[in-house]
Design an enzyme around this catalytic site. Sequence first.
Site, PDB file in Angstrom:
ATOM      1  CE  LYS A   1      -3.546  -0.841  -0.404  1.00 27.49           C
ATOM      2  NZ  LYS A   1      -4.173  -1.367  -1.677  1.00 27.49           N
ATOM      3  CB  SER A   2       4.277   1.953  -0.164  1.00 20.76           C
ATOM      4  OG  SER A   2       4.201   1.573   1.184  1.00 20.76           O
TER       5      SER A   2
ATOM      6  CB  THR B   1       2.880  -1.804  -5.364  1.00 21.02           C
ATOM      7  OG1 THR B   1       3.214  -1.805  -3.983  1.00 21.02           O
ATOM      8  CG2 THR B   1       3.664  -2.881  -6.084  1.00 21.02           C
TER       9      THR B   1
ATOM     10  CG  HIS C   1       4.870  -6.445  -1.026  1.00 22.12           C
ATOM     11  ND1 HIS C   1       4.886  -5.132  -1.444  1.00 22.12           N
ATOM     12  CD2 HIS C   1       3.606  -6.908  -1.277  1.00 22.12           C
ATOM     13  CE1 HIS C   1       3.696  -4.810  -1.930  1.00 22.12           C
ATOM     14  NE2 HIS C   1       2.909  -5.858  -1.839  1.00 22.12           N
TER      15      HIS C   1
ATOM     16  NE  ARG D   1       0.015   6.379   0.606  1.00 19.00           N
ATOM     17  CZ  ARG D   1      -1.156   5.838   0.295  1.00 19.00           C
ATOM     18  NH1 ARG D   1      -1.254   4.530   0.107  1.00 19.00           N
ATOM     19  NH2 ARG D   1      -2.236   6.593   0.185  1.00 19.00           N
TER      20      ARG D   1
ATOM     21  CB  SER E   1      -3.901   2.354   2.211  1.00 20.72           C
ATOM     22  OG  SER E   1      -4.178   1.765   0.963  1.00 20.72           O
TER      23      SER E   1
ATOM     24  NE  ARG F   1      -9.024   3.169   0.889  1.00 19.67           N
ATOM     25  CZ  ARG F   1      -9.199   4.239   1.657  1.00 19.67           C
ATOM     26  NH1 ARG F   1     -10.398   4.741   1.817  1.00 19.67           N
ATOM     27  NH2 ARG F   1      -8.178   4.814   2.274  1.00 19.67           N
TER      28      ARG F   1
END
Length: 305
Positions: free
Chosen positions: A46-47, A49, A101, A123, A131, A250
Site C-alpha cells: 500500500k505504498s 506499488t 514486497h 509512503r 490503506s 481506492r
Amino acid sequence: MESEEEFLYKYKGFIFLKEESSPENLDTLDSFEIRDDDIFIITYPKSGTIWTQNIVSLILYEGHRDGTENVTLIDRAPWLEYNLFHVDLPSRPSPRVISSHLPYYLVPKGLQHRKGKIIYMLRNPKDVFVSSYHFTQSPVKMQPIKDFDTFLGKFLAGEVFCSSWLDHVEGWYAHREDFNILFLFYEEMQKDLRSSVLKICNLLGRELTEMEVDDVVDKATFDNMKMDPRANYKFTSSAYPLFGKKEFLRKGIVGDWKNNMTVAQSEKFDRVFKERMEKLPFSFCWDIQEDPEPIYSSGKENNVG
C-alpha cells in the site's frame, strides 16, 4: 470465524500469505538469477506499488503508452515471491520488470551485488496503515480484523502481512550501498509526478521525448489509472478469488489518515514510530503542502535531490 493464522505465516522473521507462497518456494529465491537489466519494484504494501508498475510500463513499452496493447500490470510486472499466475520468470525476455514486497535480506543474492535496478517507493506510514486496513476488510482473505483499533495495534507491532513497516524501510535504506537503488516518496510523486517520472527514466537509461513524458504523466494520474483496465487490477476480483471483490485503487490521496484516525490513535502511532523515524536520514511529509526531504540513493547517477 476465520483467523489470521489461516492466511499468514512467518518465514525468517517476515510474514507472508500462506495461500500463495511456501517456505520451500521462498528458499529457491536466494539463488534466483539476476540479469543486469532487471528492474525491481520493491515496496511495503500500500505504498504505491501499482502506481510504480504503471509508470515503469508506460516508460518502457510504447504499446502501453499509446494504448495499442492490452497487457495488464500483473503480467508486465509479475511478483517474485507470489507467482499468482504461474509466470515463468527465468524465461521472460529482457528487460524483466519484477515486483516484490520482500525485505532486503530475502531478495536474491545477485541483487546485492548491484546487479539489476531497484525502485523503492515509500509512503507516509499513517496513510499506509489506513490503506492497509481498508484493503484487509472482507472479502479479502488476508487478515480478518474488523476493528480499526485492533488492527492499529497489530500494525504497530509488526504483526501484519509483510511485518513491520519500520523494519522494511530501515533495512532497505541501511543496506542501500549493496544495491543499485532509487528511493522515491509517494508524496513526492503526488506533488510533482513529472519530476519523479524523469528520475525513473534516468535510472532505467530511457530517454523519452517531451511529448512522451507528457503522455506518461497524463496516463499515470490516479484518475486515469483507475479507469484503465490494464492498470486498475479489477480483473483480479474474478480471476483471483483471494482478493475478493476489492478495489486495489481506492483513493490514492495524501493525508487520508486524518480522515480515519482519532487524535488518540495518531498519538499512539507517534509514540511507537517517532523515535525510530527520527533516526532515519530523511523525514516524511505528513501532508501534501509539505516538501519531502531528498533521499540518498546508491550510485551518483541515482541521487534524488
